[in-house]
Design an enzyme around this catalytic site. Structure first.
Site, PDB file in Angstrom:
ATOM      1  N   LYS A  22       0.835  -1.217   0.000  1.00 50.21           N
ATOM      2  CA  LYS A  22       0.000   0.000   0.000  1.00 50.21           C
ATOM      3  C   LYS A  22       0.859   1.251   0.000  1.00 50.21           C
ATOM      4  O   LYS A  22       0.627   2.186  -0.765  1.00 50.21           O
ATOM      5  CB  LYS A  22      -0.903  -0.016   1.246  1.00 50.21           C
ATOM      6  CG  LYS A  22      -1.514   1.326   1.594  1.00 50.21           C
ATOM      7  CD  LYS A  22      -2.355   1.266   2.851  1.00 50.21           C
ATOM      8  CE  LYS A  22      -1.642   1.511   4.148  1.00 50.21           C
ATOM      9  NZ  LYS A  22      -1.343   2.910   4.491  1.00 50.21           N
ATOM     10  N   CYS A 117      -4.074  12.348  13.742  1.00 50.21           N
ATOM     11  CA  CYS A 117      -4.775  11.073  13.695  1.00 50.21           C
ATOM     12  C   CYS A 117      -4.675  10.446  15.075  1.00 50.21           C
ATOM     13  O   CYS A 117      -4.119  11.054  15.985  1.00 50.21           O
ATOM     14  CB  CYS A 117      -4.189  10.167  12.624  1.00 50.21           C
ATOM     15  SG  CYS A 117      -2.544   9.640  13.001  1.00 50.21           S
TER      16      CYS A 117
HETATM   17  N1  EPU Z   1       7.511  14.181  10.829  1.00 54.82           N
HETATM   18  C1  EPU Z   1       7.884  15.464  11.128  1.00 54.82           C
HETATM   19  N2  EPU Z   1       7.708  16.423  10.170  1.00 54.82           N
HETATM   20  C2  EPU Z   1       7.201  16.133   8.942  1.00 54.82           C
HETATM   21  C3  EPU Z   1       6.830  14.816   8.646  1.00 54.82           C
HETATM   22  C4  EPU Z   1       7.001  13.849   9.617  1.00 54.82           C
HETATM   23  O1  EPU Z   1       8.356  15.756  12.211  1.00 54.82           O
HETATM   24  O2  EPU Z   1       7.080  17.055   8.126  1.00 54.82           O
HETATM   25  C5  EPU Z   1       7.689  13.139  11.851  1.00 54.82           C
HETATM   26  C6  EPU Z   1       6.384  12.416  12.199  1.00 54.82           C
HETATM   27  O3  EPU Z   1       5.676  13.114  13.200  1.00 54.82           O
HETATM   28  C7  EPU Z   1       6.898  11.084  12.667  1.00 54.82           C
HETATM   29  C8  EPU Z   1       8.110  10.845  11.802  1.00 54.82           C
HETATM   30  O4  EPU Z   1       8.492  12.129  11.288  1.00 54.82           O
HETATM   31  O5  EPU Z   1       7.342  11.194  14.000  1.00 54.82           O
HETATM   32  C9  EPU Z   1       7.898   9.906  10.636  1.00 54.82           C
HETATM   33  O6  EPU Z   1       6.758  10.296   9.894  1.00 54.82           O
HETATM   34  P1  EPU Z   1       6.701  10.083   8.340  1.00 54.82           P
HETATM   35  O7  EPU Z   1       6.642  11.413   7.668  1.00 54.82           O
HETATM   36  O8  EPU Z   1       7.790   9.163   7.901  1.00 54.82           O
HETATM   37  O9  EPU Z   1       5.291   9.374   8.160  1.00 54.82           O
HETATM   38  P2  EPU Z   1       4.399   9.467   6.871  1.00 54.82           P
HETATM   39  O10 EPU Z   1       5.255   9.571   5.687  1.00 54.82           O
HETATM   40  O11 EPU Z   1       3.321  10.455   7.058  1.00 54.82           O
HETATM   41  C10 EPU Z   1       4.379   6.897   6.338  1.00 54.82           C
HETATM   42  C11 EPU Z   1       3.371   5.783   6.244  1.00 54.82           C
HETATM   43  C12 EPU Z   1       2.863   5.435   7.640  1.00 54.82           C
HETATM   44  C13 EPU Z   1       4.056   5.035   8.509  1.00 54.82           C
HETATM   45  C14 EPU Z   1       5.089   6.166   8.518  1.00 54.82           C
HETATM   46  C15 EPU Z   1       6.350   5.802   9.268  1.00 54.82           C
HETATM   47  C16 EPU Z   1       2.373   6.091   4.073  1.00 54.82           C
HETATM   48  C17 EPU Z   1       1.160   6.399   3.274  1.00 54.82           C
HETATM   49  N3  EPU Z   1       2.261   6.189   5.395  1.00 54.82           N
HETATM   50  O12 EPU Z   1       3.694   8.014   6.891  1.00 54.82           O
HETATM   51  O13 EPU Z   1       2.021   4.296   7.457  1.00 54.82           O
HETATM   52  O14 EPU Z   1       3.625   4.771   9.817  1.00 54.82           O
HETATM   53  O15 EPU Z   1       5.468   6.499   7.157  1.00 54.82           O
HETATM   54  O16 EPU Z   1       6.949   4.692   8.725  1.00 54.82           O
HETATM   55  O17 EPU Z   1       3.395   5.736   3.530  1.00 54.82           O
HETATM   56  C18 EPU Z   1       0.269   2.800   7.949  1.00 54.82           C
HETATM   57  O18 EPU Z   1       0.473   2.257   6.851  1.00 54.82           O
HETATM   58  O19 EPU Z   1      -0.463   2.283   8.847  1.00 54.82           O
HETATM   59  C19 EPU Z   1       0.915   4.082   8.252  1.00 54.82           C
HETATM   60  C20 EPU Z   1       0.492   4.897   9.199  1.00 54.82           C
END
Ligand code: EPU
Length: 455
Positions: A22, A117
């Protein structure tokens, strides 16, 4: 609204195939917005989040068609639209990664802020920082991110935050940089297999990206990208979930398609708990051998232990012979499943960004409520080994990320079924309007239901 009902105690035996990832499919679908011509994406799982993503692409002028066997064809027909509205983005945070492609191709984007969330704040500062470094003017107003740039220019940047790299932050900036003028260097880029898969797709489209799989991505902007054919990698989180199901429920399960190179931290953790795992030619075999040893785990960005398997590992620890500790270094508040597991007889105590899990001899079936995607999976795993009947409500969460989980598990011998309760019977709030009209997609049909245009 559907619920999943499980009679615990059945052994699992046989082979289960992993679907496409996904979290690779989502940014890859977003990347098709960068292309001239048609892209053909294979191995796209039939999931609620993918349907939401397809709906957003349709709103942004793309034709999106699903064919047999998970093949999705995308072609941008019209590039006038630049807005991804709240109704759609709020159903699925991952869709925020249309921001980079829109900005690069259409010079303008207005994308709803996804909001928080159940596992806490989800900031977007790294996305904003990276795109600003490429020359975009970004403002946050009325719940939307507005971005504009006549031309994007390559730049050097550090994209690490308090928890390390950002998966979708890297995706957004990487996609924008492919069409920027000059060279971009992203330090502290996410190394997740899903970002590697996105990078490989972009290269097939004509992008020039070096350092794929490492923390330093070097992108030389090109004039144009063209549609490409690509197969999505297997879902390592689904694979890890099935491995843990096999370990918990006993028996002998081959998780076919699971890639050991994407699961090193997970395999290492399970082996340290005494779980019998074997890497075979087409997957990973797990044999249940009683209650596992306790352990400790800390979630980290890849190649560390994935936060998306933390809830499921917590369930496994619930059955361990002793005390285990789980610490979240990615989402400090992602423990909402703990209270529901305690309803099933687990002994879990929260302490800051950790939970302490005292393993128990047996869990006991009960009615529980799913709160997010991976928490739902943790409850399903618990239900497989709990005495008696477990009923999991709000299973629409699980449909966001696990393709036909109850069918896959029942083929392995689990006594699991999906029950649709009549409206009067349900005491749950209905899903959001945007969610409620997301029907399963029939092969060959366009994703967008034109009877009910969402944009
Ligand atoms: N973060 C920041 N600033 C940002 C973005 C993120 O501080 O601008 C922090 C977040 O708060 C968190 C960490 O960085 O503490 C990692 O977040 P990340 O940005 O990597 O998460 P994401 O890209 O929004 C994706 C997955 C999530 C998964 C996370 C971590 C997708 C669609 N979603 O989210 O997947 O938990 O990476 O691996 O790729 C799931 O599939 O259940 C899911 C939640």
């Amino acid at each position: 609204m559907d619920k999943i009902v499980i009679e615990g105690g059945a052994k699992l035996e046989g082979r289960v195939a992993v679907s496409g990832a996904k979290n690779a499919a989502i940014p890859i679908l977003a990347a098709t917005l960068l292309a001239e011509g048609e892209s053909v994406i294979e191995g796209v799982p039939d999931l609620r989040d993918i349907t939401s993503m397809a709906r957003i692409l349709s709103c942004l002028g793309a034709s999106v068609n699903r064919e047999e066997e998970g093949v999705v064809r995308v072609q941008v027909l019209n590039e006038d639209a630049v807005e991804a509205p709240y109704d759609l983005v709020s159903t699925m945070r991952g869709s925020f990664c249309v921001l980079g492609p829109l900005l690069a191709r259409r010079q303008k984007a207005r994308v709803s802020l996804p909001g928080g969330c159940v596992f806490g704040l989800r900031p977007i500062d790294l996305h904003v920082k990276g795109l600003s470094r490429l020359g975009a003017k970004i403002s946050l107003e009325h719940g939307y991110v507005s971005a504009e740039a006549g031309t994007l220019y390559g730049s050097d940047m550090y994209l690490g935050g308090p928890s390390g790299s950002s998966v979708l932050g890297t995706a957004n900036v990487l996609m924008a940089a492919t069409l920027a003028k000059g060279k971009t260097v992203i330090e502290c880029a996410a190394m997740e297999p899903e970002i590697q898969d996105l990078s490989h797709f972009l290269v097939k489209m004509g992008a020039d990206i070096k350092g794929i799989g490492g923390p330093r991505l070097v992108v030389r902007g090109v004039e144009r990208l063209t549609g490409a054919r690509h197969r999505i990698i297997p879902d390592r989180i689904e694979a890890g979930t099935f491995l843990m199901a096999g370990a918990l429920a006993g028996g002998d399960v081959l998780v076919s398609g699971a890639r050991p190179d994407h699961l090193s931290a997970v395999l290492d953790k399970l082996q340290s708990m005494g779980i019998d795992l074997r890497v075979e030619e087409d997957g990973i075999r797990v044999r249940g051998n009683g209650r596992p040893s306790p352990g400790d785990a800390t979630t980290l960005p890849y190649p560390g232990f994935p936060t998306d398997l933390q809830a499921q590992l917590t369930t496994l620890f619930c059955r361990a012979k002793g005390i285990s500790i789980v610490t979240e270094r990615v989402y400090a508040d992602r423990f909402i499943h703990a209270a529901e597991l305690n309803r099933l007889g687990a002994r879990i105590r929260k302490d800051g960004a950790s939970v302490i899990v005292e393993g128990v001899e047996s869990l006991s079936g009960a009615e529980v409520m799913a709160s997010d995607l991976r928490a739902s999976a943790a409850l399903v795993l618990a239900g497989l080994v709990a005495d008696g009947t477990t009923e999991i409500r709000r299973v629409y969460h699980i449909d966001r990320g696990y393709e036909k989980i109850e069918l896959k598990l029942s083929k392995l011998g689990a006594r699991i079924s999906r029950v649709t309760t009549s409206e009067g019977e349900s005491s749950e709030p209905s899903s959001s309007p945007a969610e409620s009209h997301l029907e399963p997609v029939m092969p060959g049909s366009p994703y967008l239901d034109t009877r009910e245009p969402p944009c």
